[in-house]
Design an enzyme around this catalytic site. Structure first.
Site, short mmCIF file in Angstrom:
data_model
loop_
_atom_site.label_atom_id
_atom_site.label_comp_id
_atom_site.label_asym_id
_atom_site.label_seq_id
_atom_site.Cartn_x
_atom_site.Cartn_y
_atom_site.Cartn_z
N ILE A 131 0.84 -1.15 -0.07
CA ILE A 131 -0.01 -0.06 -0.09
C ILE A 131 1.03 1.44 0.02
O ILE A 131 1.79 1.22 0.79
CB ILE A 131 -1.02 0.04 1.23
CG1 ILE A 131 -1.71 -1.30 1.24
CG2 ILE A 131 -1.65 1.43 1.31
CD1 ILE A 131 -2.69 -1.40 2.58
N GLY A 132 0.61 2.30 -1.01
CA GLY A 132 1.48 3.39 -1.07
C GLY A 132 0.74 4.66 -0.55
O GLY A 132 0.53 5.39 -1.33
N GLU A 251 -10.12 -1.92 1.93
CA GLU A 251 -9.49 -2.31 2.97
C GLU A 251 -10.13 -2.57 4.09
O GLU A 251 -9.75 -3.54 4.95
CB GLU A 251 -8.31 -1.10 2.96
CG GLU A 251 -7.29 -1.45 4.20
CD GLU A 251 -6.13 -0.65 4.11
OE1 GLU A 251 -5.90 0.36 3.14
OE2 GLU A 251 -5.38 -0.68 4.94
N GLU A 371 -9.52 6.99 15.84
CA GLU A 371 -10.01 8.30 16.13
C GLU A 371 -10.51 8.81 14.58
O GLU A 371 -11.53 9.47 14.70
CB GLU A 371 -8.94 9.19 16.38
CG GLU A 371 -8.50 9.00 17.84
CD GLU A 371 -7.76 7.88 18.22
OE1 GLU A 371 -7.13 7.24 16.96
OE2 GLU A 371 -7.83 7.27 19.32
#
Lengths: 384, 329
Positions: A131-132, A251, A371
């Protein structure tokens, strides 16, 4: 009426039940020899062999079109494979991200050429993705991304640094979230996604980031005027923000958001055996009830995905509640069975407990911090 | 459809005065007459049994609404008791009904006697669907006298009943009244939690402190998100319990019931805190829901009863069987 709706998941069909049995047999055959400690690595395990076996058996790209190596099965069938993989502690690292989010993003936004060259490799278990997204100065605040890609003829010249890229040192590709015009002050505007070949990009260096447990799965990827072919642009230039939000929805949608510590539950049961009093039984009962309900909520998300509905809000709730479950399990275990956790021991309970205590802090960080998720839920309730 | 009717009935006929009387332990005969007129006592029965033949989802919605409206009558109990009686082939209730299990009752010479503890609105019921061991009894009102008074945390009566009755209506038990009751309570909890979230969102949107509505504070937003999570869990938990009840799987009933009970406590606590002091008063309607949540979470088998039942099943499944068991719940 303020409730966020979770549609009831359908009962398992005969196909789903049969698949569950078949897949459990597949896992026994390929992974039956692994120890509890190894199983507790869960999705930090990385095995090209296992991922290829998954691909050969048709367990990757399950919902994708057949023309790209997929199997056109239902979201529920895929769900069974995903949850059984995690419950078994299978080493899924070499296919996990590609199957879960990179592949679906390419299906949604990619060119025909990208689909034809990449998707069959993912479905075969041969192409691994990282993942970038995150950067040193851009974590939860993803829109502050600084990594810059400047168009230069038929390439983009990329400069910048990405961090927390799991398995970048092993994987074949990342989908890089970057800025193709403007500055970080432009926020969502001017961002794009590029498919970057990790094995063949001059100007890209990959350095390990060792986590507190001494493990190497995170990496820093540093791009120094690295040339990425322009044809590797994913989707539309400038549309990166919408695309990356869609990728995050993939995701966040799965059951990996509460099963990370499940091996500890198994070992806790064995460690308790013979000395379980009513208080211990009640605690196991409560934890099991929480797990069963999380699983039901997660299957509701799968039902929404099957119906092509937007499940972003529901997925945020499952991940928020689920991370609390998997993260607090070691604390409950410690109330029931005394053991000094030891990361190097061969003893099942103390070894698994050590691995879980070491890794649990990351579970409310990855894929969106607690959060951030609560902010998303609050927005869904109309508060902002 | 039924949900709309329930909503309209109680919005029209259930006001502050009626809630206040119910807290004094007074029965609301006019409101009960309306409940009967609508046919609600038979709402969970199939058409063959003379009921509405509702789909499970609609049954759940009706039960949730009874919690969402804080209905101070044993409507849910009567619905559940009638389903149990109908499945056993026993006569249905002709008024309000309760359901209970009491295994220490004695049966001698055809006479059932002993105490059934803490039955909701026990003085005002027409009958009790009572399980003793594997037998279900339809005990009519003439079969008991009140012994000890009892009061729930929402101030509705929970008297104990001294049963002394010559058995003339019994049948093999179709399923456990504790499971039936626990499932119904899970739905009511989900409904009351939704009402608590509605009120909390409204309060935090309109209450201004430090120059801005409370809910513009991130710390308040995060509590609201947690409350929404508890509500989602309670709602899913009730559905899970109902499906397990239909399959006769007590482990699943336990799982659903337990998570709803837990959500009741967690949710009531967040909602009250977010209201500030007004949520601690009878001036604001929140107390109708919080006191009922605290009531319902301890009824029809307590937390320990259900948690040890499920915990025992988990221990029996062990390392190898635990996950397969979870997928069956």
């Amino acid at each position: 009426m303020s409730a966020i709706p979770f549609p009831a998941p359908p009962a398992d069909s005969d196909e789903v039940l049969a698949l569950r049995g078949e897949f459990r047999a597949f896992l026994d055959k390929h992974l039956g020899h692994r120890s509890p400690r190894q199983r507790s690595d869960n999705w930090y395990g990385f095995s090209r062999d296992f991922s290829r076996a998954m691909g050969q058996a048709g367990y990757l790209g399950m919902t994708w079109p057949k023309q790209y190596g997929g199997h056109e099965r239902s979201a529920f069938e895929r769900y069974v494979v995903v949850e059984e993989s995690l419950a078994y502690g299978a080493p899924v690292g070499a296919h996990w991200i590609a199957d879960r989010q990179s592949g679906p993003s390419i299906i949604k936004f990619g060119t025909d050429e990208q689909k034809e060259t990449i998707l069959p490799g993912i479905a075969a278990g041969k192409l691994a993705f990282g993942i970038g997204m995150s950067e040193p100065d851009s974590g939860s605040d993803l829109a502050a991304t600084r990594t810059k890609a400047v168009r230069d003829g038929d390439v983009y010249r990329v400069t910048g640094t990405k961090v927390w890229t799991s398995f970048a040192h092993e994987a074949d590709y990342v989908i890089l979230f970057c800025r193709t015009s403007g500055t970080p002050a432009d926020r969502h505007q001017g961002t794009s996604q590029l498919l970057v070949n990790l094995k063949d990009t001059p100007g890209l260096t990959i350095k390990p980031i060792i986590d507190l447990a001494g493990q190497h799965h995170f990496n820093e990827m540093h791009f120094e005027d690295a040339a990425v072919p322009a044809k590797n642009l994913l989707g539309a230039e400038g549309d990166g923000w919408n695309q990356v939000m869609s990728e995050l929805a993939f995701e966040r949608s799965g059951p990996e958001r509460f099963l990370s510590s499940i091996e500890l539950m198994y070992q806790l049961l064995e460690a308790l055996r013979g000395r379980e009093d009513d208080a211990a039984l009640a605690m196991i009962g409560r934890l099991t009830a929480q797990l069963a309900v999380l699983r039901r909520l997660s299957r509701s998300v799968a039902a929404m995905l099957q119906a092509k509905e937007n499940a972003g809000l529901q997925a945020a709730i499952v991940k928020d509640v689920g991370a609390v479950w998997e993260q607090t399990l070691p604390d409950f275990a410690r109330q029931l069975v005394d053991a000094e956790p030891d990361p190097r021991t061969a003893a099942a309970y103390a070894g698994v407990l050590a691995n879980i205590v070491h890794n649990a802090p990351s579970w409310s960080l990855r894929g969106g911090t607690r959060e951030i998720l609560r902010g998303i839920i609050a927005r869904g309730l109309g508060t902002r | 459809m039924l949900a709309d009717m329930i909503q309209r009935l109680f919005e029209r006929s259930l006001g502050d005065a009626a809630q206040s009387e119910a807290r004094e332990g007074k029965w609301l005969p006019a409101l009960w007459a309306e409940v009967e007129e609508m046919g609600l006592p038979l709402a969970l029965l199939s058409e063959e049994q003379g009921g509405f033949g509702l789909a499970p989802a609609d049954q759940g919605e009706a039960l949730r609404l009874l919690g969402h409206l804080a209905v101070p009558l044993p409507v849910a109990e009567t619905m559940a008791a009638n389903r149990l009686l109908a499945e056993a082939g026993l006569p249905l209730a002709e008024g309000a009904a309760g359901l209970a299990r009491a295994d220490d009752l004695t049966l001698a010479d055809g006479r059932l006697s002993g105490t059934v503890h803490r039955v909701a609105w026990g003085e005002n019921l027409d009958c009790l669907a009572l399980a003793v061991g594997n037998t279900l009894y339809h005990v009519p009102r003439s079969g008991w006298t009140l012994t000890e008074p009892g009061t729930a945390l929402n101030f509705h009566p929970r008297p104990s009943l001294a049963i002394d009755w010559v058995v003339d209506a019994s049948a093999p038990l179709p399923h456990d009244p504790l499971a039936e009751g626990a499932t119904v309570r899970a739905f009511q909890i989900a409904g009351a939690l939704e009402a608590a979230l509605d009120l909390t969102l409204e309060h935090t949107a309109t209450r201004v402190q430090f120059g801005k509505p409370l809910q513009k504070n991130q710390v308040v937003q995060h509590e609201l998100a947690k409350l929404a999570g508890e509500l989602a869990c309670a709602t899913a938990a009730a559905d899970l319990a109902a499906e397990a009840l239909a399959r006769g799987d007590l482990r699943g009933v336990a799982a659903g019931s337990l998570r709803a009970r837990e959500a009741a406590g967690n949710g009531a606590s967040i909602a009250t805190q977010m209201h500030g002091a007004i949520g601690f008063t009878r001036e604001h309607p929140l107390h109708l829901f919080t006191t009922s949540l605290w009531t319902w979470r301890d009824e029809f088998g307590g937390q320990v009863f259900w948690a040890t039942l499920l915990g025992r099943a988990a221990m029996a499944a062990g390392e190898e069987g635990y996950w397969p068991m979870v997928t069956e719940l």
